[in-house]
Design a protein around this motif. Structure first.
Motif, PDB file in Angstrom:
ATOM      1  N   ASN A 165      -4.243  27.489  45.013  1.00  0.00           N
ATOM      2  CA  ASN A 165      -2.140  27.841  45.277  1.00  0.00           C
ATOM      3  C   ASN A 165      -1.553  28.513  45.522  1.00  0.00           C
ATOM      4  N   THR A 166      -2.155  29.634  45.437  1.00  0.00           N
ATOM      5  CA  THR A 166      -0.698  31.208  45.764  1.00  0.00           C
ATOM      6  C   THR A 166      -1.209  30.769  46.993  1.00  0.00           C
ATOM      7  N   LEU A 167      -1.751  30.145  47.999  1.00  0.00           N
ATOM      8  CA  LEU A 167      -2.366  30.661  48.856  1.00  0.00           C
ATOM      9  C   LEU A 167      -1.102  29.720  49.717  1.00  0.00           C
ATOM     10  N   ILE A 168      -1.297  28.269  49.233  1.00  0.00           N
ATOM     11  CA  ILE A 168      -0.650  27.455  49.906  1.00  0.00           C
ATOM     12  C   ILE A 168       1.245  27.738  49.796  1.00  0.00           C
ATOM     13  N   LYS A 169       1.960  28.413  47.689  1.00  0.00           N
ATOM     14  CA  LYS A 169       2.901  28.588  48.423  1.00  0.00           C
ATOM     15  C   LYS A 169       3.184  29.874  49.152  1.00  0.00           C
ATOM     16  N   LYS A 170       2.251  30.900  49.414  1.00  0.00           N
ATOM     17  CA  LYS A 170       3.134  31.696  50.351  1.00  0.00           C
ATOM     18  C   LYS A 170       3.261  31.210  51.963  1.00  0.00           C
ATOM     19  N   ALA A 171       2.319  30.706  52.075  1.00  0.00           N
ATOM     20  CA  ALA A 171       2.045  29.602  53.601  1.00  0.00           C
ATOM     21  C   ALA A 171       3.528  28.307  53.762  1.00  0.00           C
ATOM     22  N   PRO A 222       6.347  22.278  42.906  1.00  0.00           N
ATOM     23  CA  PRO A 222       5.721  22.008  41.277  1.00  0.00           C
ATOM     24  C   PRO A 222       4.633  21.020  41.689  1.00  0.00           C
ATOM     25  N   ALA A 223       3.470  20.832  42.486  1.00  0.00           N
ATOM     26  CA  ALA A 223       2.975  20.321  42.972  1.00  0.00           C
ATOM     27  C   ALA A 223       1.815  20.808  42.477  1.00  0.00           C
ATOM     28  N   LEU A 224       1.884  22.409  42.486  1.00  0.00           N
ATOM     29  CA  LEU A 224       0.471  22.915  43.011  1.00  0.00           C
ATOM     30  C   LEU A 224       0.086  23.400  41.613  1.00  0.00           C
ATOM     31  N   LYS A 225      -0.407  22.714  41.406  1.00  0.00           N
ATOM     32  CA  LYS A 225      -1.495  22.413  39.967  1.00  0.00           C
ATOM     33  C   LYS A 225      -2.598  22.261  40.442  1.00  0.00           C
ATOM     34  N   ASN A 226      -3.642  22.776  39.444  1.00  0.00           N
ATOM     35  CA  ASN A 226      -4.813  22.530  39.440  1.00  0.00           C
ATOM     36  C   ASN A 226      -5.253  22.376  40.718  1.00  0.00           C
ATOM     37  N   THR A 227      -6.201  21.220  41.517  1.00  0.00           N
ATOM     38  CA  THR A 227      -7.337  22.098  42.708  1.00  0.00           C
ATOM     39  C   THR A 227      -6.704  21.181  43.835  1.00  0.00           C
ATOM     40  N   THR A 228      -6.614  21.893  44.743  1.00  0.00           N
ATOM     41  CA  THR A 228      -5.372  20.974  45.948  1.00  0.00           C
ATOM     42  C   THR A 228      -6.355  21.299  47.310  1.00  0.00           C
ATOM     43  N   LEU A 277      -9.161  11.260  42.569  1.00  0.00           N
ATOM     44  CA  LEU A 277      -8.184  11.354  43.515  1.00  0.00           C
ATOM     45  C   LEU A 277      -6.786  11.322  43.522  1.00  0.00           C
ATOM     46  N   LYS A 278      -6.106  11.923  43.618  1.00  0.00           N
ATOM     47  CA  LYS A 278      -4.515  12.253  43.340  1.00  0.00           C
ATOM     48  C   LYS A 278      -3.845  13.057  43.888  1.00  0.00           C
ATOM     49  N   PHE A 279      -3.000  11.835  44.103  1.00  0.00           N
ATOM     50  CA  PHE A 279      -1.698  12.575  45.735  1.00  0.00           C
ATOM     51  C   PHE A 279      -0.790  12.974  45.134  1.00  0.00           C
ATOM     52  N   LYS A 280      -0.430  14.258  45.088  1.00  0.00           N
ATOM     53  CA  LYS A 280       0.557  15.074  44.646  1.00  0.00           C
ATOM     54  C   LYS A 280       1.509  15.414  45.535  1.00  0.00           C
ATOM     55  N   GLY A 281       1.683  14.937  46.646  1.00  0.00           N
ATOM     56  CA  GLY A 281       2.898  15.506  47.318  1.00  0.00           C
ATOM     57  C   GLY A 281       2.780  15.358  48.716  1.00  0.00           C
ATOM     58  N   ALA A 282       4.053  15.821  49.494  1.00  0.00           N
ATOM     59  CA  ALA A 282       3.791  15.056  50.911  1.00  0.00           C
ATOM     60  C   ALA A 282       5.039  16.208  52.207  1.00  0.00           C
ATOM     61  N   SER A 283       4.588  16.429  53.135  1.00  0.00           N
ATOM     62  CA  SER A 283       5.584  16.451  53.990  1.00  0.00           C
ATOM     63  C   SER A 283       5.855  16.317  55.404  1.00  0.00           C
ATOM     64  N   ILE A 284       6.218  15.289  55.193  1.00  0.00           N
ATOM     65  CA  ILE A 284       6.702  14.866  56.747  1.00  0.00           C
ATOM     66  C   ILE A 284       7.891  14.495  57.487  1.00  0.00           C
ATOM     67  N   HIS A 306       4.941  12.453  44.382  1.00  0.00           N
ATOM     68  CA  HIS A 306       4.075  12.110  43.560  1.00  0.00           C
ATOM     69  C   HIS A 306       3.579  11.100  43.703  1.00  0.00           C
ATOM     70  N   THR A 307       4.775  10.215  43.270  1.00  0.00           N
ATOM     71  CA  THR A 307       5.360   8.373  42.941  1.00  0.00           C
ATOM     72  C   THR A 307       5.204   7.600  44.903  1.00  0.00           C
ATOM     73  N   GLN A 308       5.954   8.107  45.676  1.00  0.00           N
ATOM     74  CA  GLN A 308       5.377   7.897  46.701  1.00  0.00           C
ATOM     75  C   GLN A 308       4.887   7.446  47.888  1.00  0.00           C
ATOM     76  N   LEU A 309       4.061   7.525  47.172  1.00  0.00           N
ATOM     77  CA  LEU A 309       2.508   7.125  48.844  1.00  0.00           C
ATOM     78  C   LEU A 309       2.409   6.098  49.056  1.00  0.00           C
ATOM     79  N   ALA A 310       1.995   4.946  48.186  1.00  0.00           N
ATOM     80  CA  ALA A 310       2.207   3.806  48.000  1.00  0.00           C
ATOM     81  C   ALA A 310       3.501   3.124  49.319  1.00  0.00           C
ATOM     82  N   THR A 311       5.072   4.152  48.936  1.00  0.00           N
ATOM     83  CA  THR A 311       5.733   3.612  50.148  1.00  0.00           C
ATOM     84  C   THR A 311       5.753   4.050  51.412  1.00  0.00           C
TER      85      THR A 311
END
Length: 177
Positions: free
Chosen positions: A55-61, A73-79, A105-112, A119-124
């Motif tokens: 997560n720390t490396l994702i944040k820096k990226a 905020p989605a960068l918690k637990n395994t990612t 498997l849980k959806f945490k978020g996306a950048s499109i 995390h609530t918008q995967l189905a959409t």
């Protein structure tokens, strides 16, 4: 992991984020190795990369790629990150289908294409159509509205959709190498 290795990971992930039309953050805690491999194989079939990153490396990226911090905020637990290069919607469809049979498997978020989804918008997202499908629909509407147009125009439109699809497949194949 040494600092130089971490910097290298951050640089690679930032470059992938910039190059991708979309990237999806997932949590995979509790999944077996076999389940994870099955998911990777499904994603790979569509030219999607799936990488586990701290997560720390994702944040820096994200910071290095100058993207929105709304994903922090989605960068918690395994990612793990699914990078979609050609079709920004394909990862959502695969992740949604896979998560229906695997509650780990849980959806945490996306950048499109620069827009952040939580995390609530995967189905959409998974019900959206991709660019090639939208072009096909537009061409279908044009064909309906100008009935009596010679078939050569229809053939040109159909060929255009095929060419765009082939370009997307070639890009996916080159992204895998």
């Amino acid at each position: 992991m040494k600092r130089a290795e971490k910097e290298q990971v951050v640089e690679k992930v930032a470059e992938k984020m910039k190059r991708a039309t979309a990237f999806y953050l997932t949590e995979f805690q509790g999944m077996t190795v076999a389940q994870t491999q099955e998911l990777r194989n499904e994603l790979r079939k569509s030219g999607i990369e799936y990488k586990v990153v701290k997560n720390t490396l994702i944040k820096k990226a994200i910071e290095r790629a100058q993207l929105s911090d709304k994903l922090f905020p989605a960068l918690k637990n395994t990612t793990a990150i699914a990078f979609g290069y050609d079709d920004p919607i394909a990862p959502a469809k695969i992740l949604k289908k896979f998560s229906e049979g695997n509650d780990k498997l849980k959806f945490k978020g996306a950048s499109i294409e620069g827009q952040v989804f939580d995390h609530t918008q995967l189905a959409t997202i998974a019900t959206m159509t991709n660019k090639v499908e939208n072009i096909g629909k537009a061409l279908g509407i044009i064909n309906q509205t100008i009935a009596g147009v010679p078939m050569t125009i229809n053939a040109v439109m159909r060929n255009l959709v095929n060419v765009l699809d082939q370009i997307a497949k070639q890009k996916a194949a080159s992204a895998q190498t």
